[in-house]
Design a protein around this motif. Structure first.
Motif: not given
Ligand SMILES: Nc1ncnc2c1ncn2[C@@H]1O[C@H](COP(=O)(O)OP(=O)(O)OP(=O)(O)O)[C@@H](O)[C@H]1O
Ligand SMILES: [Mg+2]
Lengths: 252, 317
Positions: A78, A90, A92, A95, B186, B189, B195-202
């Motif tokens: 990123i 990907a 959530d 949400k 978070y 999430a 997985d989505a959280l990880e891919k968001s760079g968290i």
């Protein structure tokens, strides 16, 4: 000719006894759409997941502009300006639209509080600008249709920006009208000078927007050419031929 | 309006149940609706509220912690031993809370880095901690800590017990923490799609560990309250407390699979369970029934949330 923004050299990846990538060279240029095609399981998603971070290759190098990586985390990717729409999206599911678009890049008020209202407004504007129609943007993603979810994932990527944008089958669940809107979006992004990597099974779509096409087969790059040098029919024949070649070899 | 109604249907349902129970109990017993009894209910459930709020965050993150009760007992024992070793009260309490946080961190680290099912991991940690408590105490309670420490369990400030004030403060802090700050965003999430959280760079591990540290700290506060109230630390303290906390969180509408949380629901559920216990005591029903009823309510609330999910056609992750 421009220098590539992304260059992957001899990238390898194994999953147990499956060789998903067996030393792939891949380049993508600014202001161009580079398409990756190939049958199911040929390693397309694996390749872009390595570029998007999170998946560690077993070997090879990843050059992004003038930096070299052996592997990247999602965060590093990123930071390098890479934005990705994953095949599994990907998102959530619990949400809503705003919650997903702004996950990891929330708008804050007074430094520490989430500004839900502003994020919702921005979401509305963004979806409107991209002509994405989602009747109720406050409902959780799990209640949205497959195509709406894909559109949301694309919108999320557009909002994130980034010079290198990866789309892994972004329109596979979309209707004709929605798909053509996304194609227009690609051309628009291309004009902005972004490096776009597109994975798609729709060869006509690929020939419509792509400047360069890479063909993967069983984890190897078997061909790479400029769109003008081929046609959907020829490409189709090539993919099918490869398949037959392989079955022949297996028989021997 | 209808949207709002469907979003909070579980909480509205709980509120209705609560009102119904209160009406019945008021009719049954004159004593029920007195300020004294209400204060009684609040005091008896303050520590349960604290632990249930901590557990709500953990469940929202997609896992459950079955070691919370054992952490309560271990923290109690640590504080007791250090008080007897001559630590001042603030020092012993600080040590207890840090140990609770550390045990939470251990759970979070194990879950994140081993990838083994949280159920097995926290059950194993629970067994270990109970074992250590037993070893340290030789199976016997450690008692007598002096007035200063006991104040933490039964002391009052402005008419309200300290533990009640703590519980109320925690609830008020938890609302913004869960719904209006990055961390809570978070945490949900993480339960919704890791997985989505990880891919968001968290950094997913940090969130996982911190949410368990949070629960560990609430377990330690629970330990302070019950140890001070009983004036005794016991290796068997906090038995089944994690179940009560999970029951309250799930009853309150926090999704068992994570991703969605309700602090208000947890508060309501703790109060309902408390009022039922109180009512049973007022009607002189044996305390054996109370355990039964807690289990039964967990079952009913899980069924209701399952039916709700099926009816709305929502996916379970
Ligand atoms: N996480 C994983 N674990 C094990 N094997 C995997 C994993 N991910 C991919 N593979 C294997 O690697 C190979 C390449 O998969 P990949 O997802 O890259 O294919 P693809 O070209 O994207 O296919 P599709 O067109 O179906 O999306 C497949 O054989 C797949 O089974
Ligand atoms: Mg794929």
């Amino acid at each position: 000719m421009d220098t590539p923004v992304v260059e992957m050299k001899q990238v390898k990846k194994r999953f147990g006894y499956i060789q998903a990538l067996g030393g792939v060279d891949f380049k993508a240029y600014p202001g161009e759409v580079t398409a990756i095609v190939g049958d199911n399981g040929s390693g397309k998603s694996t390749l872009i997941k390595i570029l998007a971070g999170g998946l560690k290759p077993d070997g090879g190098e990843i050059h992004i502009r003038d930096r070299v990586f052996a592997s990247l985390t999602a965060k590093q990717a990123i930071e390098q300006g890479i934005t990705t729409v994953y095949q599994d999206l990907a998102l959530d599911n619990c949400k809503d639209c705003a919650g997903n678009i702004f996950l990891g890049r929330e708008i804050m008020k007074c430094k520490i509080l989430l500004d839900h209202r502003l994020m919702r407004e921005r979401t509305k504007e963004l979806l409107k600008r991209l002509h994405i129609s989602i009747p109720d943007i406050t409902q959780p993603v799990e209640k949205m249709s497959g195509g709406q979810r894909q559109a949301l994932a694309v919108a999320r990527a557009v909002y994130a920006g980034g010079d290198i944008m990866i789309f892994d089958e972004p329109t596979s669940a979309m209707g004709l009208k929605e798909t053509s809107r996304i194609m227009e979006l690609f051309l628009d992004l291309k004009k902005q000078g972004k490096t776009i990597i597109l994975i798609s099974h729709n060869l006509f779509q690929v020939f419509d927007v792509a400047d360069r096409i890479c063909v993967l087969h069983n984890g190897f790059l078997v061909d790479s050419f400029l769109t003008g040098d081929s046609s959907p029919q020829k490409l189709h024949e090539m993919i099918v031929e490869k398949e037959e070649e392989m079955t022949d070899e297996e028989m021997v | 309006m209808r949207k709002w109604f469907s979003k909070y249907s579980q909480q509205i349902f709980l509120l209705a149940v609560m009102i119904l129970i209160c009406i019945i109990l008021t009719a049954e017993s004159k004593y029920f609706l007195t300020w004294k009894n209400i204060k009684n209910i609040l005091e008896a459930n303050s520590y349960r509220m604290i632990l249930a709020v901590g557990m709500t965050f953990v469940i929202a993150s997609g896992v459950m912690d079955l070691s919370a009760g054992a952490v309560v007992s271990m923290c109690g024992v640590i504080m007791a031993v250090s008080l007897h070793a001559g630590f001042s009260v603030p020092a012993a309490v600080a040590l207890g809370i840090c140990s609770g946080a550390a045990m939470g961190a251990l759970n979070g680290i194990l879950i994140h880095y081993t990838g083994i099912n949280f159920f097995i991991l926290t059950l194993a940690v629970s067994g270990m901690l109970r074992g250590i408590s037993l070893m340290v105490t030789d199976g016997k309670p450690i008692t007598r800590f002096g007035q200063e420490f006991i104040f933490l369990g039964i002391g009052r400030i402005g008419g309200l017990q300290l533990s009640v004030i703590l519980a109320i403060l925690l609830v008020f802090v938890s609302f913004p923490l869960m719904f209006h700050m990055k961390w809570g965003n978070y945490v949900t999430a993480l339960g919704g799609n890791k997985d989505a959280l990880e891919k968001s760079g968290i950094h997913v591990g940090r969130i996982r560990i911190s949410v368990h540290v949070f629960l560990g700290a609430t377990a330690a506060v629970t330990a302070v309250i019950i140890t001070a109230r009983l004036n005794s630390a016991e290796p068997n303290a906090g038995m089944n407390m994690e179940l009560d906390a999970i029951t309250a969180a799930v009853m309150g509408g926090t999704a068992i699979t994570g991703g969605r949380a309700s602090i208000g629901g947890t508060v309501l559920a703790v109060l309902i369970l408390g009022v039922i216990r109180n009512g049973l005591t007022l009607m002189s029903v044996s305390s054996d029934y109370q355990q039964w009823i807690t289990g039964f309510l967990l079952l009913v609330s899980v069924l209701i949330s399952e039916i709700r999910v099926r009816k709305t056609g929502a996916l379970m992750k």
